[in-house]
Design a protein around this motif. Sequence first.
Motif, PDB file in Angstrom:
ATOM      1  N   VAL A 227       0.838  -1.198   0.000  1.00 37.13           N
ATOM      2  CA  VAL A 227       0.000   0.000   0.000  1.00 37.13           C
ATOM      3  C   VAL A 227       0.871   1.246   0.000  1.00 37.13           C
ATOM      4  CG1 VAL A 227      -1.758   1.306   1.256  1.00 37.13           C
ATOM      5  CG2 VAL A 227      -1.933  -1.185   1.121  1.00 37.13           C
ATOM      6  N   ALA A 228       1.949   1.232   0.781  1.00 36.76           N
ATOM      7  CA  ALA A 228       2.848   2.396   0.827  1.00 36.76           C
ATOM      8  C   ALA A 228       3.382   2.724  -0.559  1.00 36.76           C
ATOM      9  CB  ALA A 228       3.996   2.130   1.797  1.00 36.76           C
ATOM     10  N   GLU A 229       3.852   1.726  -1.280  1.00 36.87           N
ATOM     11  CA  GLU A 229       4.397   1.969  -2.611  1.00 36.87           C
ATOM     12  C   GLU A 229       3.304   2.364  -3.594  1.00 36.87           C
ATOM     13  OE1 GLU A 229       6.854  -1.237  -3.885  1.00 36.87           O
ATOM     14  OE2 GLU A 229       8.152  -1.144  -2.118  1.00 36.87           O
ATOM     15  N   PHE A 230       2.112   1.764  -3.454  1.00 35.85           N
ATOM     16  CA  PHE A 230       1.023   2.078  -4.381  1.00 35.85           C
ATOM     17  C   PHE A 230       0.575   3.538  -4.254  1.00 35.85           C
ATOM     18  CE2 PHE A 230      -3.419   2.225  -5.764  1.00 35.85           C
ATOM     19  CZ  PHE A 230      -3.285   1.702  -7.041  1.00 35.85           C
ATOM     20  N   VAL A 231       0.587   4.075  -3.039  1.00 36.21           N
ATOM     21  CA  VAL A 231       0.143   5.464  -2.853  1.00 36.21           C
ATOM     22  C   VAL A 231       1.300   6.453  -2.968  1.00 36.21           C
ATOM     23  CG1 VAL A 231      -1.784   4.735  -1.415  1.00 36.21           C
ATOM     24  CG2 VAL A 231       0.349   5.423  -0.312  1.00 36.21           C
ATOM     25  N   GLY A 232       2.447   5.990  -3.445  1.00 38.90           N
ATOM     26  CA  GLY A 232       3.513   6.918  -3.796  1.00 38.90           C
ATOM     27  C   GLY A 232       4.638   7.060  -2.792  1.00 38.90           C
ATOM     28  N   MET A 233       4.643   6.247  -1.720  1.00 42.16           N
ATOM     29  CA  MET A 233       5.772   6.277  -0.783  1.00 42.16           C
ATOM     30  C   MET A 233       6.875   5.383  -1.354  1.00 42.16           C
ATOM     31  SD  MET A 233       4.280   6.316   3.088  1.00 42.16           S
ATOM     32  CE  MET A 233       3.619   7.818   3.799  1.00 42.16           C
ATOM     33  N   LYS A 234       7.692   5.965  -2.226  1.00 41.11           N
ATOM     34  CA  LYS A 234       8.650   5.156  -2.972  1.00 41.11           C
ATOM     35  C   LYS A 234       9.855   4.734  -2.149  1.00 41.11           C
ATOM     36  CE  LYS A 234       7.397   6.927  -7.524  1.00 41.11           C
ATOM     37  NZ  LYS A 234       7.895   7.448  -8.817  1.00 41.11           N
ATOM     38  N   ASN A 235      10.010   5.326  -0.983  1.00 44.45           N
ATOM     39  CA  ASN A 235      11.122   4.954  -0.101  1.00 44.45           C
ATOM     40  C   ASN A 235      10.575   4.090   1.031  1.00 44.45           C
ATOM     41  OD1 ASN A 235      13.246   6.815  -1.349  1.00 44.45           O
ATOM     42  ND2 ASN A 235      11.628   8.268  -0.838  1.00 44.45           N
ATOM     43  N   VAL A 236      10.616   2.790   0.857  1.00 45.71           N
ATOM     44  CA  VAL A 236      10.117   1.841   1.856  1.00 45.71           C
ATOM     45  C   VAL A 236      11.262   0.913   2.223  1.00 45.71           C
ATOM     46  CG1 VAL A 236       8.401   0.070   2.391  1.00 45.71           C
ATOM     47  CG2 VAL A 236       7.807   1.957   0.841  1.00 45.71           C
ATOM     48  N   PHE A 237      11.593   0.854   3.518  1.00 45.40           N
ATOM     49  CA  PHE A 237      12.741   0.079   3.970  1.00 45.40           C
ATOM     50  C   PHE A 237      12.344  -0.829   5.139  1.00 45.40           C
ATOM     51  CE2 PHE A 237      14.264   4.326   2.653  1.00 45.40           C
ATOM     52  CZ  PHE A 237      15.062   3.969   1.568  1.00 45.40           C
ATOM     53  N   GLU A 238      12.838  -2.059   5.107  1.00 48.68           N
ATOM     54  CA  GLU A 238      12.715  -2.916   6.283  1.00 48.68           C
ATOM     55  C   GLU A 238      13.566  -2.312   7.398  1.00 48.68           C
ATOM     56  OE1 GLU A 238      13.710  -6.924   5.427  1.00 48.68           O
ATOM     57  OE2 GLU A 238      12.040  -7.220   4.027  1.00 48.68           O
ATOM     58  N   ALA A 239      13.018  -2.308   8.608  1.00 49.85           N
ATOM     59  CA  ALA A 239      13.704  -1.617   9.707  1.00 49.85           C
ATOM     60  C   ALA A 239      13.571  -2.403  11.003  1.00 49.85           C
ATOM     61  CB  ALA A 239      13.123  -0.214   9.883  1.00 49.85           C
ATOM     62  N   HIS A 240      14.488  -2.114  11.914  1.00 46.94           N
ATOM     63  CA  HIS A 240      14.402  -2.624  13.286  1.00 46.94           C
ATOM     64  C   HIS A 240      14.106  -1.438  14.189  1.00 46.94           C
ATOM     65  CE1 HIS A 240      15.182  -5.049  16.836  1.00 46.94           C
ATOM     66  NE2 HIS A 240      15.892  -4.035  17.306  1.00 46.94           N
ATOM     67  N   PHE A 241      13.083  -1.575  15.022  1.00 45.51           N
ATOM     68  CA  PHE A 241      12.673  -0.494  15.901  1.00 45.51           C
ATOM     69  C   PHE A 241      13.267  -0.680  17.292  1.00 45.51           C
ATOM     70  CE2 PHE A 241       8.763  -0.750  13.072  1.00 45.51           C
ATOM     71  CZ  PHE A 241       9.200   0.281  12.253  1.00 45.51           C
ATOM     72  N   ALA A 242      13.916   0.372  17.771  1.00 45.02           N
ATOM     73  CA  ALA A 242      14.408   0.449  19.144  1.00 45.02           C
ATOM     74  C   ALA A 242      13.737   1.675  19.764  1.00 45.02           C
ATOM     75  CB  ALA A 242      15.931   0.584  19.147  1.00 45.02           C
ATOM     76  N   PRO A 243      13.867   1.870  21.078  1.00 42.15           N
ATOM     77  CA  PRO A 243      13.190   3.021  21.695  1.00 42.15           C
ATOM     78  C   PRO A 243      13.527   4.346  21.005  1.00 42.15           C
ATOM     79  CG  PRO A 243      14.010   1.554  23.385  1.00 42.15           C
ATOM     80  CD  PRO A 243      14.532   1.025  22.079  1.00 42.15           C
ATOM     81  N   GLY A 244      12.509   4.954  20.385  1.00 43.51           N
ATOM     82  CA  GLY A 244      12.659   6.273  19.805  1.00 43.51           C
ATOM     83  C   GLY A 244      13.301   6.338  18.438  1.00 43.51           C
ATOM     84  N   GLU A 245      13.711   5.198  17.875  1.00 38.75           N
ATOM     85  CA  GLU A 245      14.376   5.266  16.584  1.00 38.75           C
ATOM     86  C   GLU A 245      14.175   3.991  15.775  1.00 38.75           C
ATOM     87  OE1 GLU A 245      18.590   5.719  17.025  1.00 38.75           O
ATOM     88  OE2 GLU A 245      18.890   3.664  17.717  1.00 38.75           O
ATOM     89  N   ALA A 246      14.463   4.114  14.486  1.00 41.25           N
ATOM     90  CA  ALA A 246      14.467   2.974  13.575  1.00 41.25           C
ATOM     91  C   ALA A 246      15.857   2.852  12.976  1.00 41.25           C
ATOM     92  CB  ALA A 246      13.436   3.158  12.471  1.00 41.25           C
ATOM     93  N   VAL A 247      16.282   1.614  12.764  1.00 34.96           N
ATOM     94  CA  VAL A 247      17.581   1.356  12.137  1.00 34.96           C
ATOM     95  C   VAL A 247      17.323   0.576  10.858  1.00 34.96           C
ATOM     96  CG1 VAL A 247      19.852   0.303  12.384  1.00 34.96           C
ATOM     97  CG2 VAL A 247      18.718   1.295  14.390  1.00 34.96           C
ATOM     98  N   PHE A 248      17.783   1.114   9.724  1.00 36.96           N
ATOM     99  CA  PHE A 248      17.618   0.422   8.453  1.00 36.96           C
ATOM    100  C   PHE A 248      18.848   0.654   7.581  1.00 36.96           C
ATOM    101  CE2 PHE A 248      15.893   4.653   7.995  1.00 36.96           C
ATOM    102  CZ  PHE A 248      16.291   5.087   6.738  1.00 36.96           C
ATOM    103  N   HIS A 249      19.344  -0.392   6.973  1.00 38.24           N
ATOM    104  CA  HIS A 249      20.513  -0.329   6.085  1.00 38.24           C
ATOM    105  C   HIS A 249      21.685   0.395   6.748  1.00 38.24           C
ATOM    106  CE1 HIS A 249      18.524  -1.855   2.383  1.00 38.24           C
ATOM    107  NE2 HIS A 249      17.440  -1.333   2.948  1.00 38.24           N
ATOM    108  N   GLY A 250      21.840   0.189   8.039  1.00 38.13           N
ATOM    109  CA  GLY A 250      22.934   0.813   8.762  1.00 38.13           C
ATOM    110  C   GLY A 250      22.706   2.265   9.121  1.00 38.13           C
ATOM    111  N   LEU A 251      21.528   2.814   8.801  1.00 36.29           N
ATOM    112  CA  LEU A 251      21.207   4.210   9.098  1.00 36.29           C
ATOM    113  C   LEU A 251      20.279   4.288  10.300  1.00 36.29           C
ATOM    114  CD1 LEU A 251      20.443   5.368   5.433  1.00 36.29           C
ATOM    115  CD2 LEU A 251      22.625   5.592   6.665  1.00 36.29           C
ATOM    116  N   ARG A 252      20.430   5.324  11.080  1.00 33.88           N
ATOM    117  CA  ARG A 252      19.567   5.541  12.241  1.00 33.88           C
ATOM    118  C   ARG A 252      18.642   6.722  11.978  1.00 33.88           C
ATOM    119  NH1 ARG A 252      20.791   2.725  16.744  1.00 33.88           N
ATOM    120  NH2 ARG A 252      22.725   1.510  16.669  1.00 33.88           N
ATOM    121  N   CYS A 253      17.382   6.546  12.367  1.00 39.20           N
ATOM    122  CA  CYS A 253      16.381   7.572  12.087  1.00 39.20           C
ATOM    123  C   CYS A 253      15.458   7.731  13.284  1.00 39.20           C
ATOM    124  CB  CYS A 253      15.563   7.161  10.856  1.00 39.20           C
ATOM    125  SG  CYS A 253      14.183   8.243  10.472  1.00 39.20           S
ATOM    126  N   PRO A 254      15.336   8.940  13.831  1.00 41.18           N
ATOM    127  CA  PRO A 254      14.387   9.156  14.936  1.00 41.18           C
ATOM    128  C   PRO A 254      12.958   8.982  14.434  1.00 41.18           C
ATOM    129  CG  PRO A 254      15.257  11.253  14.156  1.00 41.18           C
ATOM    130  CD  PRO A 254      16.038  10.190  13.446  1.00 41.18           C
TER     131      PRO A 254
END
Length: 345
Positions: A227-254
Motif C-alpha cells: 500500500v505504501a508503494e502504491f500510494v507513492g511512498m517510494k522509499n520503503v525500507f525494512e527496519a528494526h525499531f528500538a526506543p525512539g528510533e528505527a535502524v535500516f541499512h545501517g542508518l539511524r532515524c528518529p
Amino acid sequence: MIRMEHLDIVLPGFCVRDVNLDVADGEFFALIGPTGSGKSLVLESVAGLVPQARGRITVAGRDVTALPPERRGVGIVYQDNALFPHLSVMENITYGLRYHRLAGDEAARRVEWLVDVLGLSRIRERGVCNLSGGEQQRVSLARALAVNPPVLLLDEPLSALDPNFREEIRALLKTLHAELGTTFFMVTHDFAEALFLAERVGVLRDGALEQVGPVRDVFCRPRTPFVAEFVGMKNVFEAHFAPGEAVFHGLRCPLPHPVADGCGHVALRPEDLVLSRDGGIPDHYVRYEGNVRTVCDLGFVYEVAVRCGSADFRALMDRRSLMESDIRSGDAVSVGFSAGAVHAF
C-alpha cells in the motif's frame, strides 16, 4: 448502502477472496489497486454481471445476491461508455426509463436537469458515434443517472480520456455527487483520482483487500509495504525499531511517534526529501550523506536516486530546483527530511 460479506469470485487462474466491505449511503467510495487486481470483478459482481462463488451482497438493505442486473437498483458507467451507436444522445439517455417506474414529470425534469448540468443541450439530437470521448462519457453518465439509481458504479471512468477531458469529467463527477447525494462506487488504478474524488478507499491486491479507510489516512498511513508503494511512498525500507528510533541499512532515524520494539518498515514520500550539494539541510532535519545514482526526467518533475550507505532513496525535484542546485549523476549530496515525515509500521 452497499455491503459485501465474504465475497469470493472464482475464474480460471484468478480469484477474489473473502472481500468484506461496507459503503455508506451517499458516500463516494473508490476501490483502487493495480491492473489485474480484481477491482472490476468486484464492481461487476455488485452489478450482477459476474456471479460470485460465495458471499452475500446487499444494496440499500436489500439482498441482491441472486437478483438479475436490472433488478438490483444500480447504474453503471464503463470506461468505454458502452453507448448504443444507432441511437441519438437523448435516446441513449432515456433508454433505461422504460424499465423503471418513474413518474413521467419526475423523469422528464430529471433528464432535463442532467442534460443541462452535463452540458449536453446543444448535442441532444446528435448521434453518439461522432461525439468526442468527453462528450460520450457525459452521455453515459446521464444515461446511468436518468433512472435515479441509489448506487452509481463507475468502472475506470476516466482512464480512456485524454488529460483535458479527464479533468472535465472528474470535476463533473464531484459536482454530480454533491448535487445528487447518490452513492458512488468507483474502481480505478489511479490513486490521484481517488484522492480528488473519494471520501474512503479500499486497496485491492491480487483479489484481496489490503487496507480500507479514509483516503487521507491511507495516503499518509499505509499499513503494508504494498500500500505504501502504491500510494507513492517510494522509499520503503525494512527496519528494526528500538526506543525512539528505527535502524535500516545501517542508518539511524528518529521516529515521530512511539513504535513497539521489533521489526517492521519505515516509509518516506519522495517529495518530502531535500537534496543539497553544499550541506544546506535544515539543522532540525535528519541528514544522510550519499551519492547520486541517476536523474530521471518524469516530465513535470525529476526523480533523483541517491545511495546512502546501502539504502537507495528516491527524491522528486521540479525543473527549476534541479537546475539551480545543478545536481547530476555521480555527485556527492546530502539527503534530508523532517522526522515528522517518517511513517513507521
